[in-house]
Design a protein around this motif. Sequence first.
Motif, short mmCIF file in Angstrom:
data_model
loop_
_atom_site.label_atom_id
_atom_site.label_comp_id
_atom_site.label_asym_id
_atom_site.label_seq_id
_atom_site.Cartn_x
_atom_site.Cartn_y
_atom_site.Cartn_z
N UNK A 420 0.83 -1.21 0.00
CA UNK A 420 0.00 0.00 0.00
C UNK A 420 0.87 1.27 0.00
N UNK A 421 1.99 1.24 0.79
CA UNK A 421 2.90 2.41 0.81
C UNK A 421 3.56 2.61 -0.55
N UNK A 422 3.92 1.51 -1.22
CA UNK A 422 4.53 1.61 -2.55
C UNK A 422 3.54 2.18 -3.55
N UNK A 423 2.30 1.71 -3.47
CA UNK A 423 1.28 2.22 -4.39
C UNK A 423 1.03 3.70 -4.17
N UNK A 424 0.98 4.12 -2.89
CA UNK A 424 0.80 5.54 -2.60
C UNK A 424 1.95 6.38 -3.16
N UNK A 425 3.19 5.87 -2.98
CA UNK A 425 4.36 6.62 -3.50
C UNK A 425 4.30 6.75 -5.01
N UNK A 426 4.06 5.62 -5.70
CA UNK A 426 4.05 5.64 -7.16
C UNK A 426 2.90 6.47 -7.70
N UNK A 427 1.74 6.35 -7.05
CA UNK A 427 0.58 7.14 -7.51
C UNK A 427 0.84 8.63 -7.35
N UNK A 428 1.43 9.01 -6.23
CA UNK A 428 1.72 10.43 -6.02
C UNK A 428 2.76 10.94 -7.03
N UNK A 429 3.76 10.11 -7.28
CA UNK A 429 4.80 10.52 -8.25
C UNK A 429 4.20 10.69 -9.63
N UNK A 430 3.26 9.80 -10.01
CA UNK A 430 2.65 9.88 -11.34
C UNK A 430 1.65 11.02 -11.45
N UNK A 431 0.82 11.17 -10.41
CA UNK A 431 -0.29 12.13 -10.51
C UNK A 431 0.05 13.53 -10.02
N UNK A 432 1.12 13.67 -9.21
CA UNK A 432 1.41 14.99 -8.64
C UNK A 432 2.84 15.47 -8.96
N UNK A 433 3.85 14.61 -8.60
CA UNK A 433 5.23 15.07 -8.74
C UNK A 433 5.63 15.27 -10.20
N UNK A 434 5.37 14.28 -11.07
CA UNK A 434 5.78 14.40 -12.47
C UNK A 434 5.10 15.58 -13.16
N UNK A 435 3.77 15.79 -12.99
CA UNK A 435 3.16 16.98 -13.61
C UNK A 435 3.73 18.28 -13.06
N UNK A 436 4.01 18.31 -11.74
CA UNK A 436 4.57 19.53 -11.15
C UNK A 436 5.96 19.82 -11.71
N UNK A 437 6.75 18.76 -11.88
CA UNK A 437 8.10 18.95 -12.44
C UNK A 437 8.01 19.42 -13.89
N UNK A 438 7.15 18.82 -14.68
CA UNK A 438 7.00 19.22 -16.08
C UNK A 438 6.53 20.67 -16.19
N UNK A 439 5.57 21.03 -15.33
CA UNK A 439 5.06 22.41 -15.36
C UNK A 439 6.16 23.40 -14.98
N UNK A 440 6.95 23.07 -13.96
CA UNK A 440 8.04 23.97 -13.53
C UNK A 440 9.10 24.10 -14.62
N UNK A 441 9.45 22.98 -15.26
CA UNK A 441 10.46 23.03 -16.33
C UNK A 441 9.96 23.86 -17.51
N UNK A 442 8.71 23.69 -17.87
CA UNK A 442 8.15 24.45 -18.97
C UNK A 442 8.12 25.94 -18.66
N UNK A 443 7.75 26.26 -17.41
CA UNK A 443 7.72 27.67 -17.01
C UNK A 443 9.13 28.26 -17.01
#
Length: 659
Positions: A420-443
């Motif tokens: 469950x902890x692994x799923x939470x980590x991967x889900x957060x990385x996919x749904x929150x961290x990766x989009x935030x990083x892409x948005x910051x890099x684009x900006x």
Amino acid sequence: MLLTEALAVEGLCCSLAERRRLVPGVTRPAVDRCCEQISVCEGGSVGPSFVVERLEFLRDGIWRVRYFKSLVTFLVGHSNAGKSTALEVLLYPLGLTTATIMPEVRDCQQIRLTFRVAGTRWQATRKGAEPQARVLIKNLDDENDIGRPLPVTSTSGEITAGAFVQNLLGLPTASRGAARLTLDTLYGTVMALRQTTIASEFLGGGQDKARILVLEVILGLWSEALADLEKNASEAETQHRAAQTALNQFKKLRDSGALADPKTTLREYDRKQQEHKAAAERAQSTAAELSTAVGEHGRLVALHKAAEQHRRKTTKQAEDARTRLNRATADLARAEGVLSGLLSTPLAHCTGCSQELPQREPGQCRQCGQAQPDAEDRREKNLASTRAKIDRLRLDLTGLQEAASVAGQTAVTAEEAAAQALALRDTYERDHLAPARQTAQQAEKEAFGLSRDVAQLKKQIDNADYIKAQAQVITEAKERMKAAQAVRDAAKSADEVRRKEVTGRWTELFLKRLQQINPAVETAFIDPADFTTRVKERDEADKSFDDSSVGGNPKAVTNIALLLALRDLGRSDVQVRVPPLLIIDSPLSGLGSTGLDHETSLRLIDTLISVAADPATDGYGCQVIAATNDPLPRAYPGVREIHIDTANRFFDHAPPADD
């Protein structure tokens, strides 16, 4: 040509103050240097004498020596007798780098040359097998001089052996571009004619720029002051040309429409500045969001790591419980087996041969027949002990079964928590961290692109008044260029007078030496610019060195006559500082022993000997060391011949040194 000579030719050799006053446009330091050089030149002196006394070489632990006591020495011997090797190594101890290192030279542990410069005796010692080894130079007239080891080449600024000898000869370390005056260029231009080039290449065949520089220094036509003026003029011309080119390129861009209207550019600049400000704010905001996402992701990573560690721990505990349970089950099974055996019917067959056991008396063992008075009691004790052990093992087994069940359930729970902890980590990385990083890099990329656009527009705004500013730059560069050219041209115009005067007198002496060797020569000419020659013989057109035929050895005669004439010039011109030493390998190469060739050979020998018989002001004549295949046709007073052949080689059969 020295600027001092320019002043002298113009009749300005007066007091230093007057010289400075009478040279408009020349910088004061340049005038000071040149006027001071005039003061030195007015005292003037010819180049110092240079006399080779002896060459020693250490072989097999024995010092051997060859003497050059006469001002004219001929090495006489057939081809391959070692004459070229001897001449090549003659000045090798002084630090030459272009000398050919033959096997005979490599076999020498050390090579030592004793020579005189301006009457002072010197000694130079160098290892034969190490071309880059240091040279030990010692003043033999100074009993306190222990010698100074000098490098052959140097990258640290330390003076080299060649530069030391060059200083002894009173020659500066002149340079122009890549050309340098070194002992090697001096040797290959005016001090030696090698067998491989004497009849094929002009004055040794070196680089033209280096040859011209050497001859300018020798003739007194080079000075550091003039070199600085030429460099300053060249740099000023380059700066003016670069400024003009930049303006032309700017105008070309403007005319092609590549450069926008300044007002339009200014409006675009303001708009881009606003866009860049907004983009920078977005980049800052997205960077903050990214930082928060990275922190939350780190927390989830830490939680998963802790859950994973707990899972591994509980899994190991469950495995250990199952191992203990299996071990207890096995122990119980073995105890029950023992009890079953005790309760079974007594043995009816022999355990050894399987035959039926005989009947025994009571109290005797049926298998061995020995008396067993307490057999029944011992059996009962064993049964009781075994039953007790079984009861204990069953009790332990019950506890272990419960512990294993609990440990297994705990491990399952820990594994589910880790997943469950692994799923939470991967889900957060996919749904929150990766989009935030892409948005910051684009900006950030957008903000950087806009900052670059702003900088380019700012540059265009700064260039709006470029033409006017650059025109001023060009005007100032042109004024500096004209001033530098005027100073340089004033010095060079005087240099041309001195150059033509010197080469004119050199040409006269050159013609005399040519006619002394070959009476068929009618005219000769030395070009004042590059010192190349043209020679005309009777019934032939005048020819340059390259156009001359090798047959009859006219190229060798040209080289020899030109160097002899240079030494003649040094006797009459205090500014000509040619070293009075001439090494010639096979001057008679290409000349036969009959007819005109034989007569030319005799005249050539006489000419070489005559230059040594005419001393300079310090009492020394020009020392000539040459090599010929055949002995001299007759005995010449003061001329020494060293005969070498396969039975009397220059190195192998030299006499031992006397000290």
